[in-house]
Design an enzyme around this catalytic site. Sequence first.
Site, short mmCIF file in Angstrom:
data_model
loop_
_atom_site.label_atom_id
_atom_site.label_comp_id
_atom_site.label_asym_id
_atom_site.label_seq_id
_atom_site.Cartn_x
_atom_site.Cartn_y
_atom_site.Cartn_z
N LYS A 20 41.33 68.69 26.59
CA LYS A 20 42.37 68.41 25.49
C LYS A 20 42.30 67.32 25.05
O LYS A 20 42.35 66.18 26.03
CB LYS A 20 43.72 68.92 26.00
CG LYS A 20 44.86 68.64 24.79
CD LYS A 20 46.06 69.03 25.70
CE LYS A 20 47.13 68.54 24.30
NZ LYS A 20 48.60 68.57 24.81
N ASP A 54 50.09 63.23 19.67
CA ASP A 54 50.71 64.24 19.36
C ASP A 54 52.11 64.24 18.73
O ASP A 54 53.00 63.71 19.70
CB ASP A 54 50.77 65.22 20.80
CG ASP A 54 51.43 66.56 20.57
OD1 ASP A 54 51.80 66.99 19.34
OD2 ASP A 54 51.95 66.96 21.69
N LYS A 114 58.69 65.84 17.94
CA LYS A 114 59.20 65.64 19.07
C LYS A 114 60.48 64.49 19.00
O LYS A 114 60.42 63.90 17.74
CB LYS A 114 58.11 64.65 20.14
CG LYS A 114 57.00 65.61 20.24
CD LYS A 114 55.92 64.96 21.21
CE LYS A 114 54.73 65.51 21.47
NZ LYS A 114 55.18 66.82 22.62
N ASP A 145 47.79 61.74 25.01
CA ASP A 145 47.60 63.25 25.23
C ASP A 145 46.16 63.83 25.07
O ASP A 145 46.04 64.76 25.02
CB ASP A 145 48.51 64.08 23.93
CG ASP A 145 49.06 65.21 24.20
OD1 ASP A 145 48.98 65.68 25.50
OD2 ASP A 145 49.27 66.04 23.26
N ASP A 164 54.37 72.36 18.54
CA ASP A 164 54.30 71.34 19.70
C ASP A 164 53.50 71.94 21.13
O ASP A 164 53.29 71.29 21.81
CB ASP A 164 55.54 70.91 20.00
CG ASP A 164 55.27 69.47 21.03
OD1 ASP A 164 54.25 68.89 20.83
OD2 ASP A 164 56.45 69.12 21.62
N GLU A 200 50.32 72.77 20.80
CA GLU A 200 49.22 72.79 20.07
C GLU A 200 47.81 72.72 21.07
O GLU A 200 46.92 73.02 20.63
CB GLU A 200 49.13 71.75 19.08
CG GLU A 200 48.62 70.42 19.73
CD GLU A 200 49.41 69.89 20.88
OE1 GLU A 200 49.04 69.16 21.57
OE2 GLU A 200 50.93 70.15 20.86
N ARG A 255 47.05 74.32 23.84
CA ARG A 255 46.38 75.60 23.98
C ARG A 255 45.75 76.03 22.94
O ARG A 255 44.63 76.88 23.04
CB ARG A 255 47.34 76.49 24.40
CG ARG A 255 48.34 77.05 23.55
CD ARG A 255 49.56 77.43 24.05
NE ARG A 255 50.58 76.48 25.00
CZ ARG A 255 51.62 76.71 25.48
NH1 ARG A 255 52.04 77.86 25.71
NH2 ARG A 255 51.99 75.60 26.15
#
Length: 522
Positions: free
Chosen positions: A281, A286, A293, A305, A364, A366, A368
């Site tokens: 990832k 993010d 968030k 992230d 959020d 995202e 996956r």
Amino acid sequence: MTMTFPTYHAEAVSDFHPAPSVDELEATTLQVSRALPKEAGVLGIPVGVDGEVPRELGLSRAQLKAAGFTGKVGQSLVIPRAEGSALVVVGIGEKADSDLASLRDAAAAFARAAGHYVHLGFTLPDLGGIAPDVAAQAVVEGVLLARYRYRPLKRTSQQEPPLEALTLLSSSLPLEEVKRGVERGRITARATELARDLANAPATLLTARRVEEIARVVAAASGLDIEVFDEKALAKMGCGGMLGVNAGSAEPPRLIKLSYRPKDERGKALEPLGRVSLIGKGIMYDSGGLGLKPNDLVHAAMKTDMSGAAAILAAMSTLSALGVKASVTGYLMCTDNMPGGKAMRLGDVLTARGGKTIEVLNTDAEGRLVMMDGLVLATEEKPAPDAILDIATLTGACERALGNDNAGVMGNHQGIVDQVRAAAEKSDETVWQFPLDKRLRGELDSEVADLKNIGGVNAGQITAGLFLEEFVDGIPWAHIDMAGTSRIDSDKAWRSKGATGYGARLLIEFLRSFSAPKETRH
């Protein structure tokens, strides 16, 4: 292997170096000797809670205890001397329980206690059950990683100078074996520091396009093949997850594919002892997308992230130097997740590579969505991989469950999970296994698509794993959720404040000892 990274100008910061620690480590002298060099300012001496106290200390165990030192792992005591190098006693615990983790932690405690010295010496203990080269590697890792500091944006003088030299001392162990471990420790520590540098860099300075530039340098220096796919290529490939997550960002995405094939000393290709695909990832920043968030320090941490992709890039930089026998393909899934005017909305349906449709009920969640495209690409490789391993800062649920010392691991093949666990134990990048509980699979059913991207309010780390499993086509697979281990708020053993570089050494150990499972489908 020398990696020369160009500096660049971005966002009012001139001459930004994306991986300064790699250069610092190249300039650090690592050596093995029977005697301490005169220029060494301090000598570390490991002492356990039992056994004899080394004579060179000039102190008895009673005197050490009177000063508060008992020999527990991580303890340190500085002993200044009128002449010669200062001494630092470091605890390695009980002799019967001494292991690589305690030795690495002891070396880290020494490095922190000797933080103002630039030339260190350390007496390598004979731990009996631990091979000299393995012990030397652990010590080098502990010292180098504990002395890590992220400096490229600091313009003030530093209280703790960069390390210039480390000498490992041994009066009885075979020096050639120790030297092999020292060099291996340099390679693995450099990988971790590369991963740390990338994850510590502000997101405006390290975009997906910049990661492409860095990956090209790493590939050229490390004997890797590289392919890079931009937004147009991703559209042709049907990578709807990458494109959906990137839709709200002003920065374009990059899918970076790295390939390693083992070769002999003459450069001739060898038949690999197994094939592994890695998916990381790489969310460069993010924001949560339209599901923003909270307005707190969580936002400041979101530059990390992309730590999963950083770990894979760093680990793959070592494969040729370490002579890894498996072939390895790495997919770095790099993009921002931003709330721009074209950002994906709740209720949107994305089409993954391979055709499955996903209803987005949380922008959020995202990670996956980009990982699913990489997983499908891995299953399409010819010949097919013997194992797929993905690593991601995936869920807050995993961090809530395990804290910051353990990553979560789960998978469809216990043999692969066990290999991850063994590598985690050896590297001290520890994991805890979660069940891939199929009873929760129904929570991912969607009314309008094949899947939705979140499950219920509980067991979020497990439903995330179940989501990823939908895209591995039954190939032996394990998933590492490193959400809690990717960064730390204060120094702890060999982990330095900020990005930890977690996963780089775990992946290296996994790949060095990889054994292909007999069955090719679960």
